[in-house]
Design an enzyme around this catalytic site. Structure first.
Site, PDB file in Angstrom:
ATOM      1  N   ARG A  59       0.846  -1.204   0.000  1.00 38.17           N
ATOM      2  CA  ARG A  59       0.000   0.000   0.000  1.00 38.17           C
ATOM      3  C   ARG A  59       0.875   1.246   0.000  1.00 38.17           C
ATOM      4  O   ARG A  59       2.085   1.194   0.205  1.00 38.17           O
ATOM      5  CB  ARG A  59      -0.921   0.018   1.227  1.00 38.17           C
ATOM      6  CG  ARG A  59      -0.176   0.040   2.553  1.00 38.17           C
ATOM      7  CD  ARG A  59      -1.119   0.105   3.726  1.00 38.17           C
ATOM      8  NE  ARG A  59      -0.388   0.194   4.983  1.00 38.17           N
ATOM      9  CZ  ARG A  59      -0.884   0.754   6.083  1.00 38.17           C
ATOM     10  NH1 ARG A  59      -2.100   1.282   6.080  1.00 38.17           N
ATOM     11  NH2 ARG A  59      -0.171   0.801   7.193  1.00 38.17           N
ATOM     12  N   ASP A  97       7.148  -9.980   7.883  1.00 30.79           N
ATOM     13  CA  ASP A  97       6.913  -9.143   9.056  1.00 30.79           C
ATOM     14  C   ASP A  97       8.281  -8.647   9.494  1.00 30.79           C
ATOM     15  O   ASP A  97       9.129  -9.427   9.951  1.00 30.79           O
ATOM     16  CB  ASP A  97       6.258  -9.971  10.162  1.00 30.79           C
ATOM     17  CG  ASP A  97       5.944  -9.156  11.412  1.00 30.79           C
ATOM     18  OD1 ASP A  97       6.607  -8.130  11.641  1.00 30.79           O
ATOM     19  OD2 ASP A  97       5.049  -9.562  12.183  1.00 30.79           O
ATOM     20  N   TYR A 116       7.488   8.751  17.314  1.00 26.72           N
ATOM     21  CA  TYR A 116       7.682   8.448  15.896  1.00 26.72           C
ATOM     22  C   TYR A 116       8.948   9.123  15.376  1.00 26.72           C
ATOM     23  O   TYR A 116       9.794   8.497  14.719  1.00 26.72           O
ATOM     24  CB  TYR A 116       6.466   8.925  15.103  1.00 26.72           C
ATOM     25  CG  TYR A 116       6.579   8.809  13.604  1.00 26.72           C
ATOM     26  CD1 TYR A 116       6.392   7.593  12.970  1.00 26.72           C
ATOM     27  CD2 TYR A 116       6.849   9.934  12.823  1.00 26.72           C
ATOM     28  CE1 TYR A 116       6.475   7.479  11.590  1.00 26.72           C
ATOM     29  CE2 TYR A 116       6.936   9.837  11.442  1.00 26.72           C
ATOM     30  CZ  TYR A 116       6.747   8.608  10.832  1.00 26.72           C
ATOM     31  OH  TYR A 116       6.833   8.504   9.456  1.00 26.72           O
TER      32      TYR A 116
END
Length: 247
Positions: free
Chosen positions: A16, A59, A151
């Site tokens: 995506r 992953d 973040y």
């Protein structure tokens, strides 16, 4: 235009957003693109959309997935020419509300996921005496905004990691470079709320598009950037320069 004919390129978080745009663009330049995604079904669905794309379950927080993906790719294609560490997670909350579990989740994906990937592909690239590692980061790594302290910290740590690795791996033929996207029109950035009007005020007057990151990735993946390592390319429409406020 970059020539990526027959280059074997592994992209994480490729099902995506910016990752999917990279799959499409790099495949169009002749690359054999490996679509890495946490769920096999997502990787397969994306790979099925493009010629010369191949899915792997990856992953980025699991060593076993990295080892399995590298073994599978080398077994099928005989090489890994480029790794693009694109997978990331963003949790935006005020500093005092971020939990340790949420911070750890971002560390696991944004920071340790990149470290694991670089470690996983380095032995094969060293055998080849050539490789390009591209870490897709964020302008938050050097110009953070509110509600992004954890973040921003995970992204900033990868700058230092990338530069140190570039010094060590250069003589082995491996280049390590970074991309710093600003606002890019993806689900992660817009949270399904549409493009904020703020982007009208950045110097280029708009939000960025995923393909604009993919084009920079193609440059860093190709021999056109053969003398670039430890390089940071900012792709933010001038956002970090300041806003263009007209009277």
């Amino acid at each position: 235009m970059a020539d990526l004919t027959n280059q074997v390129i592994l992209i994480t978080g490729a099902n995506r957003g910016q990752g999917k745009a990279m799959v499409e663009h790099l495949a169009s330049l002749g690359a054999k693109v490996i679509v890495g995604a946490r769920k096999w079904e997502d990787a397969q669905a994306t790979a099925n959309e493009f010629d010369e794309a191949y899915p792997v379950k990856l992953d980025v927080t699991k060593d076993s997935d990295w080892d399995g993906a590298v073994e599978e790719i080398v077994g099928k294609f005989g090489a890994i020419d480029v790794l693009i560490n694109n997978a990331g997670v963003l949790i935006r909350k005020p500093f005092e509300e971020i939990t340790m579990d949420e911070y750890q989740q971002m560390i696991d994906v944004n920071q340790l996921g990149v470290f694991r990937g670089m470690k996983a592909v380095t032995p094969q690239m060293e055998k080849q005496r050539k490789g390009s590692i591209i870490n897709n980061l964020s302008i938050s790594s050097f110009s953070p905004i509110a509600k992004s302290s954890a973040y921003a910290a995970t992204k900033a740590s990868v700058i230092a990691m990338s530069k140190a690795a570039a010094i060590e791996l250069g003589k082995k033929g491996i280049r390590v470079n970074m991309i710093h996207p600003g606002g890019i029109e993806t689900e992660m950035a817009t949270q399904g709320q549409g493009v904020p009007s703020f982007y009208d005020s950045v110097p280029l007057g708009r939000i960025g598009q995923p393909v604009e990151i993919a084009r920079v990735a193609a440059f860093l993946a190709s021999d056109e950037s053969s003398y670039c390592t430890g390089t940071e390319i900012v792709v933010d429409g001038g956002m970090t320069l300041g806003v263009n406020e007209e009277e």
